[in-house]
Design a protein around this motif. Structure first.
Motif, PDB file in Angstrom:
ATOM      1  N   LEU A 234     -63.390  58.856 -58.531  1.00 39.82           N
ATOM      2  CA  LEU A 234     -63.612  60.239 -58.978  1.00 39.82           C
ATOM      3  C   LEU A 234     -64.839  60.867 -58.326  1.00 39.82           C
ATOM      4  O   LEU A 234     -65.232  61.977 -58.710  1.00 39.82           O
ATOM      5  N   LEU A 235     -65.444  60.183 -57.355  1.00 39.98           N
ATOM      6  CA  LEU A 235     -66.670  60.680 -56.730  1.00 39.98           C
ATOM      7  C   LEU A 235     -66.401  61.954 -55.933  1.00 39.98           C
ATOM      8  O   LEU A 235     -65.572  61.972 -55.017  1.00 39.98           O
ATOM      9  N   ASP A 236     -67.108  63.013 -56.283  1.00 42.39           N
ATOM     10  CA  ASP A 236     -67.022  64.292 -55.571  1.00 42.39           C
ATOM     11  C   ASP A 236     -68.162  64.345 -54.560  1.00 42.39           C
ATOM     12  O   ASP A 236     -69.325  64.568 -54.920  1.00 42.39           O
ATOM     13  N   GLN A 237     -67.821  64.129 -53.290  1.00 39.99           N
ATOM     14  CA  GLN A 237     -68.844  64.041 -52.261  1.00 39.99           C
ATOM     15  C   GLN A 237     -69.383  65.398 -51.840  1.00 39.99           C
ATOM     16  O   GLN A 237     -70.302  65.471 -51.021  1.00 39.99           O
ATOM     17  N   ARG A 238     -68.848  66.486 -52.394  1.00 38.73           N
ATOM     18  CA  ARG A 238     -69.394  67.809 -52.091  1.00 38.73           C
ATOM     19  C   ARG A 238     -70.756  68.031 -52.743  1.00 38.73           C
ATOM     20  O   ARG A 238     -71.431  69.006 -52.449  1.00 38.73           O
ATOM     21  N   TYR A 239     -71.144  67.115 -53.594  1.00 36.90           N
ATOM     22  CA  TYR A 239     -72.421  67.241 -54.306  1.00 36.90           C
ATOM     23  C   TYR A 239     -73.472  66.296 -53.725  1.00 36.90           C
ATOM     24  O   TYR A 239     -74.345  65.822 -54.430  1.00 36.90           O
ATOM     25  N   LYS A 240     -73.362  66.031 -52.442  1.00 37.57           N
ATOM     26  CA  LYS A 240     -74.351  65.171 -51.804  1.00 37.57           C
ATOM     27  C   LYS A 240     -75.715  65.846 -51.763  1.00 37.57           C
ATOM     28  O   LYS A 240     -75.814  67.077 -51.768  1.00 37.57           O
ATOM     29  N   GLY A 241     -76.750  65.056 -51.687  1.00 34.63           N
ATOM     30  CA  GLY A 241     -78.106  65.598 -51.608  1.00 34.63           C
ATOM     31  C   GLY A 241     -79.130  64.481 -51.604  1.00 34.63           C
ATOM     32  O   GLY A 241     -78.810  63.308 -51.382  1.00 34.63           O
ATOM     33  N   ILE A 242     -80.357  64.845 -51.866  1.00 34.73           N
ATOM     34  CA  ILE A 242     -81.456  63.887 -51.941  1.00 34.73           C
ATOM     35  C   ILE A 242     -82.146  64.047 -53.289  1.00 34.73           C
ATOM     36  O   ILE A 242     -82.556  65.146 -53.650  1.00 34.73           O
ATOM     37  N   ALA A 243     -82.238  62.954 -54.040  1.00 38.08           N
ATOM     38  CA  ALA A 243     -82.962  62.966 -55.323  1.00 38.08           C
ATOM     39  C   ALA A 243     -84.425  62.651 -55.051  1.00 38.08           C
ATOM     40  O   ALA A 243     -84.743  61.637 -54.432  1.00 38.08           O
TER      41      ALA A 243
END
Length: 409
Positions: A234-243
């Motif tokens: 279910l991982l939505d990779q459109r929400y990639k980023g850096i924490a």
């Protein structure tokens, strides 16, 4: 001051003497108490023979210190059996142990002044006795060195800048030591290890020990943990980023909703998925707020849903040791510092601000609008998962999603 003298024939003598008394005068007092002639006495302190002309204070003898007296007479115990080496260890640890064991008064004094050494003497490990004796010798030597430095500073040139700096440092250190001693006496729990807050949860039916962290903006799950829970699909990779928090980690994407079980009740939860092998699952502020959680440290429980469920925080013995080592990494992985630029929104474009207060995509208002649309469509009788899929299919267009759902219905 009061000193204790242990003789070769296991006699214990306690003397009240002046710190500046000569060793010869101490031997004269011992002659009265032990009937051993002064000429036949040999006094040892920290393994070193004390000459008659020396003063007790010059040798570093302090209140409650222990001296050894061996007799030069043939019938006495050999000096090398009861003496001490230059490093403070006993020449003959077995003889030293036996002498003290056979005197109940001395054992009682040791339990009051040095319980660690007393326990070692009652035990059977001679190496432990030697180790403690060396440690005590080093402590006394360090204390003596400090006193000598303080005495040197006392008589230092008041116009010497370097000497004044040392005096200032010594005064500051004395204040620190006094503060430490006061804390150790009146607030000893401040020196204990503080264990972070963990509770038992189930994520998609898989039991986990969740790290509860109100300082993290978002709830976080590691990639390996998400895979173990069957959520990686279910991982939505459109929400990639850096924490960005204490450190920074790569956000692989977002899982928008999955069931978590706290106590006996299921709750919907969303996660950021991080590529962080040192952190498993972190229950952050977003879900704490959403489910009206209360961290009750008085009762040591986490209350969920305004109090409908209460689960106890785990004790240290119930937390795997690897988790205790991972707390630092979990803080580094948390998104309490927000997100760095590079996060994409649902349409695939980069937001102007690039920063997220919720730790995911766009602004909090966008996420709230999306949740509001879900709520409206769920009220029409559709399942939440179907609603989310329809809204994602039409990029958040509520009317098109509703038409699609009615058509499929």
């Amino acid at each position: 001051m009061r000193i204790t003298v242990m003789t070769a024939d296991q006699q214990i003598v306690t003397l009240d003497v002046d710190p500046h008394e000569s060793v010869e005068n101490v031997k004269a007092l011992l002659e009265v108490e032990t009937q051993v002639p002064l000429q036949q006495q040999q006094l040892l302190y920290n393994g070193r023979e004390m000459s008659n002309s020396e003063k007790l204070s010059a040798l570093g003898v302090k209140d409650e210190d222990l001296l050894m007296m061996v007799s030069a007479a043939p019938s006495g115990a050999p000096a090398n059996d009861l003496g001490f080496n230059p490093d403070g260890s006993a020449v003959n640890p077995a003889a030293f142990q036996q002498h003290i064991r056979q005197d109940s008064n001395l054992i009682g004094q040791l339990f009051q002044t040095d319980p660690e050494l007393a326990q070692a003497i009652l035990g059977s490990d001679l190496n432990r006795i030697q180790e403690i004796l060396r440690m005590r010798h080093q402590q006394r030597a360090e204390l003596q060195r400090q006193k000598e430095e303080e005495l040197a500073l006392l008589y230092a040139d008041p116009f010497d800048v370097e000497a004044q700096k040392k005096i200032e440092a010594a005064i500051r250190q004395k204040g620190i030591d006094e503060n430490w001693a006061a804390a150790l006496e009146h607030n000893p729990e401040a020196f204990a290890r503080v264990v972070m807050l963990y509770v038992d949860m189930e994520v998609n039916g898989v039991p986990l020990k969740a790290f509860v962290d109100s300082g993290a903006q978002s709830t976080i799950i590691s990639k390996s943990c998400a895979e173990r829970c069957g959520l990686l699909r279910l991982l939505d990779q459109r929400y990639k980023g850096i924490a960005q928090g204490v450190g920074q980690s790569e956000i692989l994407g977002r899982i928008h909703v999955a069931p978590i079980k706290i106590g006996n009740i299921f709750y919907p939860c969303s996660f950021l998925v991080l590529d962080s092998p040192n952190m498993e699952f972190l229950f952050g502020l977003d879900m704490l707020r959403k489910h009206q959680c209360i961290i009750d440290l008085k009762e040591n429980v986490l209350r969920v849903g305004g109090g409908e469920v209460s689960v106890p925080f785990l004790q240290e013995k119930d937390i795997p040791s690897r988790f205790l080592d991972e707390e630092r990494h979990a803080k580094e992985a948390s998104s309490s510092g927000g997100l760095a630029t590079g996060t994409t929104d649902r349409s695939g474009s980069t937001p102007k601000g690039g920063q997220s207060s919720g730790g995911a995509s766009g602004s909090t208002s966008q996420e709230s609008d999306f949740e509001a649309k879900i709520a409206k469509l769920v009220e029409l009788g559709f399942g939440r998962e179907a609603v989310i899929q329809a809204l994602k299919l039409f990029n958040g267009n509520e009317e098109q999603a509703a038409g699609f759902l009615f058509g499929g219905f």
